[in-house]
Design an enzyme around this catalytic site. Structure first.
Site, PDB file in Angstrom:
ATOM      1  N   GLY A 231     -14.424   7.693   1.234  1.00 28.84           N
ATOM      2  CA  GLY A 231     -14.792   8.323  -0.037  1.00 28.84           C
ATOM      3  C   GLY A 231     -15.120   9.801   0.035  1.00 28.84           C
ATOM      4  O   GLY A 231     -15.799  10.332  -0.845  1.00 28.84           O
TER       5      GLY A 231
ATOM      6  N   ARG B 264      -0.538  -9.550  -6.874  1.00 30.85           N
ATOM      7  CA  ARG B 264      -0.832  -8.136  -7.072  1.00 30.85           C
ATOM      8  C   ARG B 264      -0.966  -7.822  -8.562  1.00 30.85           C
ATOM      9  O   ARG B 264      -1.833  -7.058  -8.980  1.00 30.85           O
ATOM     10  CB  ARG B 264       0.287  -7.288  -6.449  1.00 30.85           C
ATOM     11  CG  ARG B 264      -0.020  -5.813  -6.518  1.00 30.85           C
ATOM     12  CD  ARG B 264       0.837  -5.028  -5.579  1.00 30.85           C
ATOM     13  NE  ARG B 264       2.175  -4.806  -6.115  1.00 30.85           N
ATOM     14  CZ  ARG B 264       3.111  -4.101  -5.483  1.00 30.85           C
ATOM     15  NH1 ARG B 264       2.871  -3.599  -4.304  1.00 30.85           N
ATOM     16  NH2 ARG B 264       4.291  -3.937  -6.015  1.00 30.85           N
TER      17      ARG B 264
ATOM     18  N   MET C 129      -6.051   2.260  -0.727  1.00 31.00           N
ATOM     19  CA  MET C 129      -4.980   1.839   0.170  1.00 31.00           C
ATOM     20  C   MET C 129      -4.281   0.557  -0.298  1.00 31.00           C
ATOM     21  O   MET C 129      -3.978  -0.324   0.499  1.00 31.00           O
ATOM     22  CB  MET C 129      -5.527   1.672   1.593  1.00 31.00           C
ATOM     23  CG  MET C 129      -5.960   2.993   2.205  1.00 31.00           C
ATOM     24  SD  MET C 129      -4.670   4.265   2.106  1.00 31.00           S
ATOM     25  CE  MET C 129      -5.256   5.478   3.255  1.00 31.00           C
ATOM     26  N   ARG C 130      -4.005   0.471  -1.601  1.00 30.73           N
ATOM     27  CA  ARG C 130      -3.184  -0.612  -2.128  1.00 30.73           C
ATOM     28  C   ARG C 130      -2.022   0.012  -2.872  1.00 30.73           C
ATOM     29  O   ARG C 130      -2.209   0.985  -3.620  1.00 30.73           O
ATOM     30  CB  ARG C 130      -3.970  -1.491  -3.139  1.00 30.73           C
ATOM     31  CG  ARG C 130      -5.228  -2.110  -2.625  1.00 30.73           C
ATOM     32  CD  ARG C 130      -5.016  -3.093  -1.503  1.00 30.73           C
ATOM     33  NE  ARG C 130      -4.153  -4.211  -1.824  1.00 30.73           N
ATOM     34  CZ  ARG C 130      -3.669  -5.054  -0.912  1.00 30.73           C
ATOM     35  NH1 ARG C 130      -3.935  -4.876   0.371  1.00 30.73           N
ATOM     36  NH2 ARG C 130      -2.912  -6.066  -1.265  1.00 30.73           N
TER      37      ARG C 130
ATOM     38  N   HIS D 211      -2.688  13.000  -0.826  1.00 25.05           N
ATOM     39  CA  HIS D 211      -2.026  12.468   0.368  1.00 25.05           C
ATOM     40  C   HIS D 211      -2.077  13.523   1.477  1.00 25.05           C
ATOM     41  O   HIS D 211      -1.833  14.710   1.223  1.00 25.05           O
ATOM     42  CB  HIS D 211      -0.572  12.108   0.048  1.00 25.05           C
ATOM     43  CG  HIS D 211       0.162  11.528   1.209  1.00 25.05           C
ATOM     44  ND1 HIS D 211      -0.003  10.210   1.607  1.00 25.05           N
ATOM     45  CD2 HIS D 211       1.023  12.086   2.088  1.00 25.05           C
ATOM     46  CE1 HIS D 211       0.750   9.990   2.679  1.00 25.05           C
ATOM     47  NE2 HIS D 211       1.383  11.114   2.994  1.00 25.05           N
TER      48      HIS D 211
ATOM     49  N   LEU E  62       6.781   5.278  -3.348  1.00 24.84           N
ATOM     50  CA  LEU E  62       5.630   5.497  -2.458  1.00 24.84           C
ATOM     51  C   LEU E  62       5.432   6.991  -2.181  1.00 24.84           C
ATOM     52  O   LEU E  62       6.318   7.652  -1.637  1.00 24.84           O
ATOM     53  CB  LEU E  62       5.855   4.751  -1.134  1.00 24.84           C
ATOM     54  CG  LEU E  62       4.799   4.998  -0.044  1.00 24.84           C
ATOM     55  CD1 LEU E  62       3.449   4.421  -0.440  1.00 24.84           C
ATOM     56  CD2 LEU E  62       5.259   4.455   1.306  1.00 24.84           C
ATOM     57  N   ASP E  63       4.261   7.501  -2.547  1.00 31.28           N
ATOM     58  CA  ASP E  63       3.904   8.910  -2.331  1.00 31.28           C
ATOM     59  C   ASP E  63       4.999   9.848  -2.852  1.00 31.28           C
ATOM     60  O   ASP E  63       5.264  10.897  -2.255  1.00 31.28           O
ATOM     61  CB  ASP E  63       3.638   9.175  -0.836  1.00 31.28           C
ATOM     62  CG  ASP E  63       2.429   8.383  -0.336  1.00 31.28           C
ATOM     63  OD1 ASP E  63       1.486   8.206  -1.101  1.00 31.28           O
ATOM     64  OD2 ASP E  63       2.459   7.937   0.826  1.00 31.28           O
TER      65      ASP E  63
END
Ligand code: GAR
Length: 206
Positions: A17, A70, A95-96, A114, A149-150
């Protein structure tokens, strides 16, 4: 709830965090005009939960393991956020992977930080990936979240040098300083709303 509904944000975390802390500090110091309505962690042991509570911010655990799929997990998180009427969802070490259920609930309103200069080194352990690859420059990226993703439009980036005597940990620490600097700045830009997304490109309106 904060006074200006358009500046209410949520922060999703899974661990330490420190980026959440950077947002908390930026708000406290007047660098970011926003209210964190809620911090949600998918892990009960996330250190960031204590940071939130220490700052007087509501902190909620929604454990992904308690859901059969999910989509059901994401629906529970989305319900919590809709109830708080947040206008921006900030991922900070969450982190999901997020799927269509969540992305459709907050179109163009999810942002992530990121630890690489995307599109280089997406995925986990990005700082080590850059170090192992022998990159001479590394850095941090804040981007909108899409199904890739990212991979969403880039709001801000900042680079750092990779030193010959670096270790992955030393490089990660240098990148983290930049994450903490650009994430609150990117959230401010997004809340100010003076921008548009043109394909992959995030551009300021002139
Ligand atoms: C940060 O370095 C963040 O960029 C990274 O996780 C760390 C969380 O640290 N996120 C990703 O790798 C997402 N793909 P924090 O919990 O101290 O903010």
């Amino acid at each position: 709830m904060g006074s200006d509904p358009s500046r209410r944000i949520a922060v999703l975390i899974s661990g330490r965090g420190s980026n959440l802390q950077a947002l908390i500090d930026a708000i406290a110091e007047g660098r970011l005009d926003a209210t964190i309505s809620v911090v949600i962690s998918n892990r009960a042991d996330a250190q960031g939960l204590d940071r939130a509570r220490g700052a007087g911010v509501d902190a909620v655990v929604i454990d992904h393991r308690a859901f059969a799929s999910r989509a059901l997990f994401e629906e529970a998180v989305a319900r919590e956020l809709r109830g708080r009427r947040v206008s921006l969802v900030c991922l900070a070490g969450f982190m999901r992977l997020l799927g269509a259920t969540f992305l459709d609930a907050f179109p163009n309103a999810i942002v992530n930080v990121h630890p690489s200069l995307l599109p280089a080194f997406p995925g986990v352990d990005a700082q080590r990936q850059a170090w192992e690859h022998g990159a001479k420059v590394a850095g941090a990226t804040v981007h909108l979240v899409t199904g890739e993703l990212d991979g969403g439009p880039i709001v801000l980036q900042s680079c750092v040098p990779v030193m010959d005597d670096d270790t992955p940990d030393r490089l990660a620490a240098r990148i983290l300083v930049e994450e903490h600097r650009i994430y609150p700045e990117a959230v401010r830009i997004l809340l100010d709303g003076d921008h548009e997304v043109q394909g992959r490109r995030f551009v300021k309106r002139t």
